[in-house]
Scaffold this motif. Structure first.
Motif, short mmCIF file in Angstrom:
data_model
loop_
_atom_site.label_atom_id
_atom_site.label_comp_id
_atom_site.label_asym_id
_atom_site.label_seq_id
_atom_site.Cartn_x
_atom_site.Cartn_y
_atom_site.Cartn_z
N TRP A 58 0.70 -1.24 0.10
CA TRP A 58 -0.02 0.21 0.03
C TRP A 58 0.75 1.17 0.05
O TRP A 58 0.68 2.18 -0.85
CB TRP A 58 -0.87 0.00 1.10
CG TRP A 58 -1.83 1.22 1.47
CD1 TRP A 58 -1.75 2.28 2.25
CD2 TRP A 58 -3.09 1.71 0.50
NE1 TRP A 58 -2.68 3.41 1.84
CE2 TRP A 58 -3.27 2.90 1.04
CE3 TRP A 58 -3.40 1.05 -0.80
CZ2 TRP A 58 -4.45 3.57 0.24
CZ3 TRP A 58 -4.49 1.63 -1.37
CH2 TRP A 58 -5.01 2.74 -0.74
N ARG A 114 1.04 4.10 -3.00
CA ARG A 114 0.88 5.60 -2.48
C ARG A 114 1.71 6.35 -2.95
O ARG A 114 1.73 7.71 -3.37
CB ARG A 114 0.47 5.82 -0.89
CG ARG A 114 -0.97 5.13 -0.62
CD ARG A 114 -1.22 5.33 0.90
NE ARG A 114 -1.53 6.70 1.19
CZ ARG A 114 -1.48 7.39 2.45
NH1 ARG A 114 -1.08 6.65 3.57
NH2 ARG A 114 -2.01 8.66 2.49
N LEU A 135 -2.79 6.98 -7.02
CA LEU A 135 -3.99 6.68 -6.49
C LEU A 135 -4.54 7.85 -6.11
O LEU A 135 -4.29 8.84 -5.67
CB LEU A 135 -3.73 5.96 -5.07
CG LEU A 135 -2.96 4.38 -5.26
CD1 LEU A 135 -3.00 3.84 -3.86
CD2 LEU A 135 -4.25 3.45 -6.01
N GLU A 148 -7.11 8.89 -3.41
CA GLU A 148 -8.00 8.65 -1.93
C GLU A 148 -9.08 9.57 -1.74
O GLU A 148 -9.05 11.15 -1.78
CB GLU A 148 -6.90 8.79 -0.97
CG GLU A 148 -5.95 7.41 -0.98
CD GLU A 148 -4.89 7.69 0.19
OE1 GLU A 148 -5.53 7.30 1.21
OE2 GLU A 148 -3.65 7.85 -0.05
N GLU A 149 -10.21 9.13 -1.56
CA GLU A 149 -11.37 9.72 -1.29
C GLU A 149 -12.29 9.43 -0.03
O GLU A 149 -12.28 8.04 0.34
CB GLU A 149 -12.49 9.73 -2.35
CG GLU A 149 -11.74 10.40 -3.71
CD GLU A 149 -12.89 10.49 -4.85
OE1 GLU A 149 -14.00 9.84 -4.68
OE2 GLU A 149 -12.39 11.07 -5.89
#
Length: 122
Positions: free
Chosen positions: A13, A17, A22, A24-25
């Motif tokens: 992960w 990142r 990516l 992210e929300e």
């Protein structure tokens, strides 16, 4: 949605990142799934019981319908809950009809019993 279960998962992960690819929300939840679950069950049940024929829509109409349902239907976590509820109820009905009420209820895990109770009479 991502679940990180161990240190190796955390490392993967973190690497993802770091790529900055990516997005992210925050998790969302919108709409009411219950009526969509019930209507999906009724429609599927009618076909399974031979009360209605399964007549697929032409592709372009199916795409339009999918767009409309996406706008008015449950979203985010509510859509995930819709999917879980629908599949638990559908599978329960199948087992109930094939094996009878007593066996079906004996085979149900606790989480499935809770979902079925939430919908009352299915």
């Amino acid at each position: 949605y991502v679940t990180i279960r161990n240190e190796a998962g955390r490392e993967i992960w973190d690497m993802l990142r770091a790529t900055e690819r990516l997005v992210e929300e925050p998790t969302t939840r919108e709409g009411q799934r219950q009526e969509f679950v019930k209507q999906t069950l009724v429609t599927d049940d009618d076909v399974q019981l031979g009360l209605k024929k399964s007549n697929p829509l032409p592709l372009f109409i199916g795409n339009i319908l999918a767009d409309v349902l996406e706008k008015i239907g449950p979203k985010g976590m509510e859509f995930a809950a819709y999917s879980i509820d629908y599949h638990v109820l559908r599978n329960f009905l199948l087992v109930y009809r094939r094996l009878g009420k007593e066996k079906a209820e004996r085979m149900l895990p606790a989480y499935a019993k809770k979902i079925i109770q939430d919908y009352g009479d299915v």
